[in-house]
Design a protein around this motif. Structure first.
Motif, PDB file in Angstrom:
ATOM      1  N   ALA A   1      23.865  38.532  22.125  1.00  0.00           N
ATOM      2  CA  ALA A   1      24.615  38.399  20.875  1.00  0.00           C
ATOM      3  C   ALA A   1      25.985  39.076  21.003  1.00  0.00           C
ATOM      4  O   ALA A   1      26.991  38.556  20.505  1.00  0.00           O
ATOM      5  CB  ALA A   1      23.830  39.017  19.723  1.00  0.00           C
ATOM      6  N   ALA A   2      26.030  40.224  21.686  1.00  0.00           N
ATOM      7  CA  ALA A   2      27.307  40.921  21.876  1.00  0.00           C
ATOM      8  C   ALA A   2      28.248  40.083  22.730  1.00  0.00           C
ATOM      9  O   ALA A   2      29.446  39.966  22.435  1.00  0.00           O
ATOM     10  CB  ALA A   2      27.074  42.285  22.526  1.00  0.00           C
TER      11      ALA A   2
ATOM     12  N   LYS B   1      28.302  36.867  23.063  1.00  0.00           N
ATOM     13  CA  LYS B   1      28.752  35.734  22.254  1.00  0.00           C
ATOM     14  C   LYS B   1      29.844  36.157  21.264  1.00  0.00           C
ATOM     15  O   LYS B   1      30.876  35.490  21.124  1.00  0.00           O
ATOM     16  CB  LYS B   1      27.563  35.139  21.500  1.00  0.00           C
ATOM     17  CG  LYS B   1      27.888  33.903  20.652  1.00  0.00           C
ATOM     18  CD  LYS B   1      26.610  33.304  20.068  1.00  0.00           C
ATOM     19  CE  LYS B   1      26.898  32.026  19.291  1.00  0.00           C
ATOM     20  NZ  LYS B   1      27.660  32.292  18.054  1.00  0.00           N
ATOM     21  N   ALA B   2      29.620  37.304  20.611  1.00  0.00           N
ATOM     22  CA  ALA B   2      30.596  37.773  19.615  1.00  0.00           C
ATOM     23  C   ALA B   2      31.935  38.118  20.291  1.00  0.00           C
ATOM     24  O   ALA B   2      32.997  37.783  19.763  1.00  0.00           O
ATOM     25  CB  ALA B   2      30.028  38.997  18.900  1.00  0.00           C
TER      26      ALA B   2
ATOM     27  N   GLU C   1      33.760  34.961  21.232  1.00  0.00           N
ATOM     28  CA  GLU C   1      34.383  34.292  20.072  1.00  0.00           C
ATOM     29  C   GLU C   1      35.691  34.969  19.681  1.00  0.00           C
ATOM     30  O   GLU C   1      36.656  34.317  19.304  1.00  0.00           O
ATOM     31  CB  GLU C   1      33.402  34.295  18.903  1.00  0.00           C
ATOM     32  CG  GLU C   1      32.209  33.356  19.111  1.00  0.00           C
ATOM     33  CD  GLU C   1      31.151  33.517  18.023  1.00  0.00           C
ATOM     34  OE1 GLU C   1      31.280  34.469  17.211  1.00  0.00           O
ATOM     35  OE2 GLU C   1      30.207  32.710  17.989  1.00  0.00           O
ATOM     36  N   LEU C   2      35.716  36.309  19.799  1.00  0.00           N
ATOM     37  CA  LEU C   2      36.947  37.028  19.456  1.00  0.00           C
ATOM     38  C   LEU C   2      38.061  36.748  20.455  1.00  0.00           C
ATOM     39  O   LEU C   2      39.244  36.692  20.095  1.00  0.00           O
ATOM     40  CB  LEU C   2      36.662  38.526  19.410  1.00  0.00           C
ATOM     41  CG  LEU C   2      35.816  39.026  18.217  1.00  0.00           C
ATOM     42  CD1 LEU C   2      35.460  40.488  18.396  1.00  0.00           C
ATOM     43  CD2 LEU C   2      36.584  38.835  16.908  1.00  0.00           C
TER      44      LEU C   2
END
Length: 289
Positions: A280-281, A283-284, A287-288
């Motif tokens: 999840a990290a 992916k986040a 995205e940034l």
């Protein structure tokens, strides 16, 4: 046989000026890396190395550190009543057994050497570790475990080091070695911020030490050095006249969490390494970017 290292001194009394305003009301070592305060990771590292007693050197306005390592029955009871046992167990994992932690007030900011000297009565006449909590080390095995293993081979005093960034050795405390063969080598000196081009090596002191108790007698009468403070490095140079020192180039990565970008890098690195949060990290972050 070398005496075992069972106590660690954690100087946490710094003002945290490099992470203001975050450190204004929250002690800098209680700032989070992912979902835990920095000190949680340091204590976990100490325990992995067999440390049985942690000595915190604190300053005014840092009672929150002591509170963090205390039980809060109201929260624990609420979590238990709601069946949130996993969170409850996670909350309790940092709690010490009675008598495993001491908190000593450093009455004035007189330097790292003075902070270590403040622990003399609790440490007593035995070898001990010093852990600088600003320096969060991601390593397997943990950095202090590597240092203790080195100490068991060499005895004396052990200083954990690592290569300075290219062309920046003059910004750090640099060790001088008798020779360089592998990761563990005899030291012959230390130089604080040597002029560019005069560095005796590219290895800087990075925040973990194992020291013999004779350092306290040296710090007792040591004159102030750089910055008008009692410097631990000066004390170690004097101790080196009578005792052996070894430098251990540890295997791992250090994050300076007393620096805003260093703290950010630690958060990213530790989040990516978490089995429960890594995907999840990633992916986040993607995205940034």
């Amino acid at each position: 046989m070398n005496r075992q290292v069972k106590k660690a001194v954690l100087p946490v009394a710094g003002l945290g000026t490099r992470v203001l305003p975050a450190g204004k009301t929250t002690p800098k070592n209680l700032l989070n890396v992912v979902d835990r305060p920095i000190l949680s990771y340091i204590v976990e590292e100490a325990r992995a190395a067999g440390i049985e007693h942690l000595v915190f050197i604190v300053g005014r306005g840092q009672a929150a550190i002591e509170d963090y390592f205390d039980a809060i029955p109201e929260i624990e009871q609420a979590l238990a009543a709601k069946g949130k046992i996993d969170i409850l167990e996670d909350l309790r994992r940092d709690l010490p057994e009675p008598g495993q932690m001491s908190f000593i007030r450093q009455m004035a900011p007189l330097g790292l050497g003075h902070a270590v000297w403040c622990a003399r009565h609790v440490v007593g006449d035995e070898p001990f570790a010093v852990m600088l909590p600003d320096m969060l080390m991601q390593a397997d095995p943990p950095a202090l475990v590597q240092a203790v293993e080195a100490y068991e081979k060499t005895g004396g005093n052990v200083v954990v080091v690592e290569p300075a960034p290219e062309g920046e050795a003059h910004k750090y405390g640099i060790v001088a070695l008798e020779g360089r063969d592998g990761r563990l080598n005899r030291m012959v000196g230390m130089v604080e911020k040597p002029p560019p081009g005069t560095e005796p090596s590219n290895l800087f002191i990075s925040g973990r030490y194992i020291l013999q108790p004779e350092i306290f007698r040296i710090l007792e009468t040591q004159e102030r050095g750089a910055g008008g403070e009692i410097q631990l490095t000066d004390g170690m140079v004097n101790l080196m006249k009578t005792q052996p020192f070894h430098a251990l180039e540890y295997e791992g990565t250090t994050y300076d969490c007393g620096d805003k970008i260093g703290l950010l890098r630690a958060n990213v690195a530790f989040a990516l390494a978490r089995p429960d949060l890594g995907d999840a990290a990633r992916k986040a972050i993607g995205e940034l970017l």
